[in-house]
Scaffold this active site. Sequence first.
Site, short mmCIF file in Angstrom:
data_model
loop_
_atom_site.label_atom_id
_atom_site.label_comp_id
_atom_site.label_asym_id
_atom_site.label_seq_id
_atom_site.Cartn_x
_atom_site.Cartn_y
_atom_site.Cartn_z
N SER A 1 0.85 -1.32 -0.24
CA SER A 1 0.12 0.09 -0.15
C SER A 1 0.68 1.23 0.11
O SER A 1 1.79 1.26 -0.84
CB SER A 1 -0.92 0.05 1.12
N ASP B 1 -8.40 -4.08 -6.87
CA ASP B 1 -8.25 -3.18 -5.74
C ASP B 1 -8.65 -1.95 -5.51
O ASP B 1 -8.52 -1.01 -6.38
CB ASP B 1 -6.55 -3.23 -5.38
N HIS C 1 -6.66 -6.18 -0.91
CA HIS C 1 -5.63 -4.92 -1.01
C HIS C 1 -4.43 -5.53 -0.24
O HIS C 1 -4.17 -5.67 0.86
CB HIS C 1 -6.08 -3.81 -0.07
#
Length: 547
Positions: free
Chosen positions: A234, A457, A486
């Site tokens: 991320s 995502d 994710h």
Amino acid sequence: MRAAALCSAAGSLLLTTLTAAPAGGAPHAPDASAEQRGTAVAAARARAAGIDFGKCPADQSAPDGVECGTVTVPLDYAHPDGKQIKLTVSRAQATHKDPHNSKRKVPRQGALVFNPGGPGASGMYFPVIGLLPEWKRVAAAYDLVGYAPRGVGRSAPLSCQDPRQLATGPAQAPTRPSAAYKKQRIAGAKAYARGCALRAGSALRYYNSLNNARDLDVLRSALGEEKLTFMGASYGTYFGALYATLFPSHVRRMVLDAPVNPDPAQIWYRNNLGQSAAFEDRWADFREWIARHDDAYGLGDTAEKVRHSYETARTRLAAEPAGGKVGPGQLQGAFLAAGYYDDFWPSRAEALSAYLKGDPGPLVRLATPSAGTAAEAENLNAVYTAVECNDAPWPTDWAVWDRDNTRLARVAPFETWENAWMNLPCAYWPAPRQRPVDVRTGPGELPPTLILAAERDAAAPYDGALEMRRRLADSVLVTERDAGTHGIAGGPNACVNAHVEAYLLAGRLPVRHASCAPHLEPKPESKPGTPSRQALRDRLKGKSDRL
């Protein structure tokens, strides 16, 4: 092709005039900047000092084999002899045990450093991941190293308000906010930005992604590693890519999982708009899954009927919060988490179904904020806000925010306004803004890098992975098709995990960009995992990650 249609619609809406540097005009990392020299000084000191690993703090709840220490970094790398801060670090040393051959001793390959994203998430729990079957081969060859970035946890913690002031009552979260509601949220954003400045003082400006990348190099040196092996998820992919741009010769191997779009023009205002559009797609995926299992939940046999059930619950909760604490805002937050991880789908659908049938208990248990985690939540939010606000220019005119989010909410109402309120303090931020670095490496500058992405995502839309691949020469992208989790490394997809293992253990990448079939969808009766396993997964991936 709903996704393509929405992305196209969103793209036509986000033509905001913003003073962010265009991709071609953002500065490439200077070789002889004061910060670069300061990083070299700090890294040399860290190498000499090392890290004195020992027992972890009691509140860390670390199992046997995990040890903790600290590494010292400058607050301001332009002045490496100035104020110093300490970052907490955790480690589980390589086991050397081959899970498939008990007689074979696996040679150590060095340290694998992990960051779970945020900004504001802690990686201190990462070493525990070696207990999971999917990670045992990697844990045999690498010391698993996690850390809390600057501002997070015990690492010079940042705070913007008293955690006791966090809203614990039911929230409304309107998708068509009134002028009065907007005025209230603007006042709250201004007060929050002032609180950050009052509590952090002159240090506030130094909580940013470039310093996170520099801290990573000091940590590498303190661990005694000549070159860094890094896995970022991320937001961790963004400052991982910054590290690759600033210190390409210091990289050994790098896995970037669920990449955010590193284009300087997207950091961070436009990225957040794109995220809100993508969550609408993932919310639709979830509703379609519920509709396919109408026999289990009775929420409707089409996605539109499921939406109606959800809106019915929102209306009821607005009039009478469940348990006195769960309003439409808490409902939206619980279902937002399902946009990150599809293994949350059964519990959310079950709670919604029970509530509409007269039993609020499951929803109350699922969505009621925990007073025991208020301090951690406040700290995460403070770091998230400071880093994103410091990293780049943001619109300072409310009219721009109002225009862009009003337009986007017409086609993507699920997350748009809540995301806007989360980021609105950046409109009134008191610290200086940076121009984002032009993330980019040329052929041969950086060892081949592995990029992982799920095609649907929502928190890190897939175009970010494509942009990251374009900007990091010689990188290879592995895509999980038709899936939206994710962060996909070490998850339920054996194909993805095989690529990760081949890269980390042997430096082997696909010849060209590869794809994996999606992992199996959850079943209505499935659970997210045993409590201990799920708690670990939540800690590692960070349910509250925004990017």
